[in-house]
Structure formats: structure tokens, C-alpha cells
Scaffold this motif. Structure first.
Motif, PDB file in Angstrom:
ATOM      1  N   THR A  39       0.835  -1.281   0.190  1.00 24.86           N
ATOM      2  CA  THR A  39      -0.112   0.091   0.083  1.00 24.86           C
ATOM      3  C   THR A  39       0.749   1.267  -0.110  1.00 24.86           C
ATOM      4  O   THR A  39       2.132   1.190   0.342  1.00 24.86           O
ATOM      5  CB  THR A  39      -0.946  -0.025   1.243  1.00 24.86           C
ATOM      6  OG1 THR A  39      -0.056   0.069   2.493  1.00 24.86           O
ATOM      7  CG2 THR A  39      -1.678  -1.123   1.463  1.00 24.86           C
ATOM      8  N   ARG A  40       0.066   2.461  -0.418  1.00 27.27           N
ATOM      9  CA  ARG A  40       1.173   3.643  -0.413  1.00 27.27           C
ATOM     10  C   ARG A  40       0.553   4.776   0.062  1.00 27.27           C
ATOM     11  O   ARG A  40      -0.969   4.865  -0.091  1.00 27.27           O
ATOM     12  CB  ARG A  40       1.701   3.820  -1.768  1.00 27.27           C
ATOM     13  CG  ARG A  40       0.814   4.465  -2.486  1.00 27.27           C
ATOM     14  CD  ARG A  40      -0.465   3.657  -3.230  1.00 27.27           C
ATOM     15  NE  ARG A  40      -1.136   4.107  -4.421  1.00 27.27           N
ATOM     16  CZ  ARG A  40      -2.189   5.159  -4.562  1.00 27.27           C
ATOM     17  NH1 ARG A  40      -2.327   5.889  -3.456  1.00 27.27           N
ATOM     18  NH2 ARG A  40      -2.561   5.521  -5.572  1.00 27.27           N
ATOM     19  N   LEU A  41       0.952   5.991   0.446  1.00 27.15           N
ATOM     20  CA  LEU A  41       0.292   7.042   0.722  1.00 27.15           C
ATOM     21  C   LEU A  41       1.061   8.051  -0.290  1.00 27.15           C
ATOM     22  O   LEU A  41       2.276   7.883  -0.498  1.00 27.15           O
ATOM     23  CB  LEU A  41       0.790   7.780   1.929  1.00 27.15           C
ATOM     24  CG  LEU A  41      -0.039   8.985   2.440  1.00 27.15           C
ATOM     25  CD1 LEU A  41      -1.418   8.700   2.419  1.00 27.15           C
ATOM     26  CD2 LEU A  41       0.452   9.774   3.738  1.00 27.15           C
ATOM     27  N   ILE A  89       5.677  10.467  -3.529  1.00 28.36           N
ATOM     28  CA  ILE A  89       5.062  11.958  -3.863  1.00 28.36           C
ATOM     29  C   ILE A  89       4.790  12.491  -5.190  1.00 28.36           C
ATOM     30  O   ILE A  89       5.300  12.154  -6.098  1.00 28.36           O
ATOM     31  CB  ILE A  89       6.540  12.885  -3.340  1.00 28.36           C
ATOM     32  CG1 ILE A  89       6.992  12.760  -1.812  1.00 28.36           C
ATOM     33  CG2 ILE A  89       6.370  14.343  -3.438  1.00 28.36           C
ATOM     34  CD1 ILE A  89       5.901  12.787  -0.887  1.00 28.36           C
ATOM     35  N   GLU A  90       3.698  12.629  -5.404  1.00 30.19           N
ATOM     36  CA  GLU A  90       3.018  13.232  -6.554  1.00 30.19           C
ATOM     37  C   GLU A  90       2.957  14.931  -6.914  1.00 30.19           C
ATOM     38  O   GLU A  90       2.113  15.509  -6.378  1.00 30.19           O
ATOM     39  CB  GLU A  90       1.276  12.698  -6.518  1.00 30.19           C
ATOM     40  CG  GLU A  90       1.264  11.083  -5.967  1.00 30.19           C
ATOM     41  CD  GLU A  90       0.318  10.152  -6.483  1.00 30.19           C
ATOM     42  OE1 GLU A  90      -0.981  10.856  -6.966  1.00 30.19           O
ATOM     43  OE2 GLU A  90       0.441   9.167  -6.762  1.00 30.19           O
ATOM     44  N   ASP A  91       4.049  14.856  -7.084  1.00 34.98           N
ATOM     45  CA  ASP A  91       4.637  16.241  -7.541  1.00 34.98           C
ATOM     46  C   ASP A  91       4.530  16.838  -8.892  1.00 34.98           C
ATOM     47  O   ASP A  91       5.238  17.566  -9.448  1.00 34.98           O
ATOM     48  CB  ASP A  91       5.997  16.595  -7.076  1.00 34.98           C
ATOM     49  CG  ASP A  91       7.059  15.627  -7.706  1.00 34.98           C
ATOM     50  OD1 ASP A  91       6.586  14.895  -8.515  1.00 34.98           O
ATOM     51  OD2 ASP A  91       7.979  15.742  -7.591  1.00 34.98           O
ATOM     52  N   THR A 104      -0.503  13.615 -16.353  1.00 39.44           N
ATOM     53  CA  THR A 104      -1.433  13.909 -15.264  1.00 39.44           C
ATOM     54  C   THR A 104      -1.480  12.793 -14.146  1.00 39.44           C
ATOM     55  O   THR A 104      -0.918  11.675 -14.451  1.00 39.44           O
ATOM     56  CB  THR A 104      -2.933  13.688 -16.257  1.00 39.44           C
ATOM     57  OG1 THR A 104      -2.760  12.444 -16.808  1.00 39.44           O
ATOM     58  CG2 THR A 104      -2.741  14.908 -17.083  1.00 39.44           C
ATOM     59  N   TYR A 105      -2.266  12.862 -13.235  1.00 41.44           N
ATOM     60  CA  TYR A 105      -2.373  12.056 -11.847  1.00 41.44           C
ATOM     61  C   TYR A 105      -2.891  10.786 -12.590  1.00 41.44           C
ATOM     62  O   TYR A 105      -2.229   9.681 -12.178  1.00 41.44           O
ATOM     63  CB  TYR A 105      -3.543  12.686 -11.116  1.00 41.44           C
ATOM     64  CG  TYR A 105      -4.118  11.540 -10.279  1.00 41.44           C
ATOM     65  CD1 TYR A 105      -3.269  10.940  -9.012  1.00 41.44           C
ATOM     66  CD2 TYR A 105      -5.223  10.816 -10.317  1.00 41.44           C
ATOM     67  CE1 TYR A 105      -3.424  10.066  -8.167  1.00 41.44           C
ATOM     68  CE2 TYR A 105      -5.531   9.917  -9.390  1.00 41.44           C
ATOM     69  CZ  TYR A 105      -4.636   9.493  -8.522  1.00 41.44           C
ATOM     70  OH  TYR A 105      -5.019   8.285  -7.594  1.00 41.44           O
ATOM     71  N   HIS A 106      -3.910  10.960 -13.447  1.00 42.36           N
ATOM     72  CA  HIS A 106      -4.277   9.428 -14.149  1.00 42.36           C
ATOM     73  C   HIS A 106      -3.354   8.457 -14.472  1.00 42.36           C
ATOM     74  O   HIS A 106      -3.017   7.317 -13.991  1.00 42.36           O
ATOM     75  CB  HIS A 106      -5.463   9.732 -15.235  1.00 42.36           C
ATOM     76  CG  HIS A 106      -6.467  10.723 -14.586  1.00 42.36           C
ATOM     77  ND1 HIS A 106      -7.225  10.341 -13.851  1.00 42.36           N
ATOM     78  CD2 HIS A 106      -7.005  11.980 -15.366  1.00 42.36           C
ATOM     79  CE1 HIS A 106      -8.148  11.504 -13.747  1.00 42.36           C
ATOM     80  NE2 HIS A 106      -7.752  12.214 -14.527  1.00 42.36           N
TER      81      HIS A 106
END
Ligand code: GLU
Length: 547
Positions: free
Chosen positions: A38-40, A74-76, A233-235
Motif C-alpha cells: 500500500t502507499r500514501l 510524492i505526487e509532484d 497527469t495524475y491518471h
């Protein structure tokens, strides 16, 4: 159209590897069967909230109770939202609440084999896969300007149609080869869109690990997968990263549920195995009788920093979240009051399917109970941590004398005694309860119920006989002596039998002493208070308390 050539023109990068090289670089993890990864995956905005902790706790519990891995990505991709120090702040915040990552961004771990864990550093992987989709005719360049897209949206809204880039509205989907190259030649910026193969008439059942069976409609939106700055993009990043990092279970907020069809299609066209998904319900509160989502703007209690600065005991916050995460946690706790919450068998199936109600009163109750369970040493550590970060300089000076503070804690919290104090909710309250033990924060209210002569005679009388070596009964005998010498009944029974013959009872004498020494008519055992204060300070207060 020569799609290979088009892909070369649109993504001319020369550092991209053949796709199977990426697969080889990120081999399957060697974990036991049933282990969940799992991840954050926060954006580095610097704002970490209760919802993040709520999801992270589920992630962490599931990973660590199945022998799996919990990592930080990290979603940067959106630079505008980046705040310096945000990553460290996420790690520090979660650590404060007892949650530790096994691998990931800024985590010092030998397990860090699936990085980089910052999306910006993974650009070449994304671009290699976008390029492949272009070659396969599953992605295309779109040159529409912001204005054009806005105009389409307005038209759709007016016609009460679904907004977005799809079907007849997907203008660039059918550009001819000449048009594409002319646009490129003209230097028009472009994004790359998915050429969706879906049809919204197709609906199917999807099993969400939290919400259960839900009906999903196929995606038909040609969503942007690569932005004009070349960053996904995030997707798209989600599909690539969770595939290569071998995430088995994606737990994320229910606001992502509406994007699920896009993600299902992306995993399909990329040929990746789908992870399990669990969409957590939003945290709600009752505000003026109306149930609504916790809001960043209106509710300071949404921010995790709030709990630290307000001095909540971190384990209390975690336990409280456990009660809303798993409906059977409370019952388990009742049966196992001394057990560590980590011994509880966390189950994703027991997570709430819809709006979890955030109830600060309940959190306060749990906080009181948790604090009432600590030893003096643990209480000191907790309060001292808060004082060092959020207290005043004076508080810090006071806390430097650990031995003194521990003595006070033992007394005021009733630690080890029969009457344990159970009303301390937050660190600050505990710290303020100690103020009268220090001269610089001693703020007495000399509100006596007796006249000047009586008060002064009692204070002087007791000061003359006070001996710090007296035990409780010797001490009390002296209070009785002072009572008798000043017209008070030394024994309660005497007083009750004949109240009009006395100014009051020994209890009233003790109250005078208490007001002078502790600053108010309420304090824990006065003999012990005097013992902690020490003889010099006690005598000084008896003197200063005269009116
Ligand atoms: N960056 C996304 C967010 O912060 C992550 C969602 C996810 O966990 O996939 O909401």
C-alpha cells in the motif's frame, strides 16, 4: 498515418528504454502470499490532513498486518502546488502518530528499489509508455487551446450534456496527418490524450474493497495523459507508478471514484494487472445540525498540525480514527483495554462505506482515557514534547527540572494512587495545572472568607509550626492546633455539634492555608503540595498570602 514517425516527432527523447527493460528494472516484490503493498501518495502541498492520516492508518495497518509494504510516493506533477519541506512534514507528522513508512521518498531504507519516489523524477518511464500508446494508435496529440476547451464546456453545459473531451467534441482525435504536422510546425503547444475505446452505454459491476459492489460506467473521455510541459497527469502517473511499484491495494479518497473508469481503461490499454481499490468515505461533521464534509477553510481540526499544536495525545487521535475506520474496534478495545491497538485485527471489509462522522467530543474522551493511563515518566515525555514545540519559554524552563515536574505530576494526576485524575484532554491543560508550583506562573486569588486578623493569624500561626519533615498526620495535627488557637473547631464533630461556638472548622483553616499556598480553595493534598514546593517557598507564600 505513420504512427511510429508521429511518436518520434511528439516524443523525441533519446533516453527512453524498450518497455520490457522497465519491467525488468522493477521486478515483482518477493513477499509472502497475501501480503499487501500500500502507499500514501500525497502532493507536496504542505497540507496534511486528518483524511490523509485516516487513509494512511488503513494503509499502514493492512500492509503491516499482512507482512506487506507501506511506502511513500510524492505526487509532484503539479509544480504550482509544491511547498518546500512538505515531504519532511508528511513524514514527521505521520511519525508523530506512530506511522512509519517502509520505503519511499526521503525514507532511509534498503527496500528503496522501486524509486524514484518523486513523480517528476520518473518522466522518462511515463514518456516511454505514452510514446508506445501513440505508436499503437491509442493516444494522440491535442492542440486545443484553453479558450477552445472552455467554449466547448460552455456549449455542453448549455445543452445539459456531460462535459469533457469525448465523441464529437474530441476535435483533435480525427486530425489528419497534414493538420497534425502543420500544427507542430506552427509551434502550437500540445498535450497527449488517450484515445478512449470505451462507451458510456456499457456498465459493469466493480468490487471496491471498501464500498463493495459498485456500478461503473465505461470511460469515453479522451483524457489528457501528458501535459504540455511533458509531465503526466495524475491518471497516467497513477497507472504507471502503481504498476511498477507493485501496489496491490490502492486506498484513496472517494473523490477519486469518479475517475475510476479512466483508470480502469488506462490499466487495460497499458496491459497492466489492476490493483485492488478501496475508496474511503469522506470525514463529515455536524455543523448547526447539518452534516457536511470537513473543510480546509472552515475546520482547523482537519489539519494534522492542529492536533500536534493543540497537544492531543497522538495515540488518542490514532485510536479515535481506529474507531471510525473499523466498526468493531471499540468492542475489541473494551475487551482488551490494555492491549496495543496494533494487536487489533484490522479489516478493510469493516471500513465504513459512507460518510464517517467526526466527533471531537469522542476524541476528547479517548484522549482523557489515554492520558489517564500513562505513567508519570510517559506523561512528562508527552508534555515536555509539547512544551518544547509549542509552550512558552517559561514553560520550557519549568520542564527543564524533570524531577520537580514528575513529583507534581504524581500528585496532581494521582498517578499510582486510588484517585487518578481523568479530565486532562490536551497537553496544554496538563501544563497549566502545574502553574502554581512555580513562582513566576503562580497567580493566586486571595479570596478568603474570613477577616484580615483571622487570616493573618492562621497563616502566621501555621508558618511558626510548619516542619517539612512532618508526615501527613503530624502535619494535620498542626493544622488542628492552629484551628483551636484561633477560635475554630479542631474536630469536625465538635463543630457540627455546636457550630455557633466557632468561627468555623479545621476545614476552613485548611482552606485559608490552601488559598495562600496554592492560590485557590481547590488543590490536591495540601501537605504534599507544601512538600513539593519546599519549606522556603511554602513559608514565603504563607507570608505573602496575608492581607
Ligand atoms: N495525489 C493524490 C491525492 O493526494 C493521491 C490519490 C491516490 O492515493 O491515488 O489525492
Amino acid at each position: 498515418m505513420d504512427l511510429k514517425k508521429l511518436a518520434e516527432v511528439l516524443i523525441p527523447d533519446n533516453d527512453l528504454l524498450p518497455l520490457d527493460e522497465y519491467e525488468k528494472a522493477y521486478p515483482a516484490r518477493e513477499l509472502e502470499k497475501g501480503a499487501e503493498v500500500t502507499r500514501l501518495a500525497p502532493s507536496p502541498t504542505g497540507f496534511i490532513h486528518l483524511g490523509n492520516l485516516y487513509s494512511a492508518l488503513a494503509d499502514e495497518r493492512i500492509a503491516h498486518t499482512t507482512g506487506g509494504i507501506f511506502y511513500l510516493r510524492i505526487e509532484d506533477t503539479d509544480l504550482k502546488r509544491k511547498v518546500d519541506g512538505a515531504v519532511e512534514s508528511v513524514i514527521r507528522s505521520l511519525k508523530y502518530f506512530g506511522l512509519n513508512f517502509d520505503e519511499g521518498a526521503e525514507i532511509d531504507s534498503p527496500l528503496n528499489k522501486y524509486g524514484p519516489y518523486y513523480q517528476r523524477q520518473r518522466a522518462s518511464i511515463y514518456r516511454a509508455y505514452v510514446k508506445d500508446l501513440i505508436v499503437r494508435g491509442l493516444a494522440y496529440p491535442c492542440f486545443c487551446t484553453e479558450d477552445e476547451l472552455n467554449a466547448v464546456r460552455e456549449e455542453q453545459t448549455e445543452r445539459k450534456e456531460i462535459t469533457g473531451y469525448y465523441g464529437k467534441y474530441a476535435k483533435c482525435r480525427n486530425l489528419s496527418e497534414e493538420e497534425i504536422y502543420a500544427n507542430i510546425k506552427a509551434g502550437k503547444p500540445f498535450v497527449i490524450r488517450l484515445k478512449s475505446q470505451g462507451n458510456t452505454e456499457n456498465k459493469f459491476t466493480f468490487r471496491d474493497a471498501i464500498k463493495g459492489d459498485i456500478t461503473v460506467t465505461e470511460n469515453d473521455q479522451d483524457v489528457v495523459i501528458l501535459k504540455s510541459d511533458g509531465i503526466p497527469t495524475y491518471h497516467f502517473a497513477h497507472a504507471i507508478d502503481d504498476h511498477f511499484m507493485h501496489t496491490t491495494l490502492v486506498i484513496r479518497g472517494e473523490e477519486w471514484l469518479s475517475s475510476l473508469p479512466i483508470h480502469l481503461e488506462l490499466f487495460k490499454v497499458l496491459g497492466f494487472q489492476l490493483p485492488k481499490y478501496g475508496h474511503t468515505c469522506s470525514l463529515m461533521k455536524v455543523d448547526n445540525g447539518v452534516k457536511r464534509k470537513l473543510s480546509k477553510r472552515k475546520d482547523p481540526e482537519l489539519s494534522l498540525d492542529y492536533y500536534r499544536s493543540a497537544g492531543y495525545y497522538p495515540k488518542a487521535v490514532v485510536k479515535y480514527l481506529m474507531t471510525i475506520l473499523n466498526s468493531n474496534f471499540e468492542e475489541w478495545e473494551r475487551k482488551n483495554p490494555q492491549a496495543d491497538y496494533r494487536d487489533f485485527k484490522f479489516s478493510i471489509g469493516k471500513m465504513g462505506k459512507s460518510g464517517a462522522l467526526f466527533d471531537i467530543d469522542k476524541l476528547n474522551d479517548i484522549s482523557k482515557a489515554e492520558l489517564a493511563n500513562l505513567s508519570a515518566e510517559e506523561t512528562y515525555d508527552f508534555l515536555n514534547g509539547w512544551v518544547n514545540e509549542f509552550g512558552s519559554d517559561t514553560d520550557r524552563q519549568h520542564f527543564a527540572d524533570k524531577e520537580y515536574i514528575i513529583k507534581i505530576l504524581n500528585l496532581i494526576c494521582g498517578i499510582g494512587g486510588k484517585k487518578r485524575r481523568k479530565d486532562i484532554v490536551r497537553a496544554e491543560m496538563g501544563v497549566r495545572l502545574m502553574d502554581y508550583f512555580f513562582d513566576d506562573t503562580f497567580k493566586p486569588a486571595y479570596e478568603y472568607r474570613y477577616d484580615k486578623d483571622t487570616v493573618n493569624a492562621v497563616l502566621d500561626g501555621f508558618a511558626a509550626v510548619y516542619d517539612e519533615n512532618d508526615d501527613n498526620s503530624a502535619w494535620f495535627a498542626k493544622v488542628k492546633g492552629v484551628a483551636a488557637a484561633n477560635g475554630f473547631a479542631a474536630e469536625m464533630s465538635e463543630y457540627k455539634a455546636n457550630p455557633e461556638s466557632f468561627k468555623g472548622s479545621v476545614a476552613d483553616v485548611a482552606e485559608i492555608l490552601r488559598i495562600a499556598v496554592a492560590g485557590s480553595p481547590n488543590s490536591p493534598d495540601l501537605c504534599t503540595v507544601m512538600g513539593i514546593l519546599g519549606k522556603a517557598r511554602t513559608l514565603a507564600r504563607l507570608n505573602a498570602g496575608k492581607i
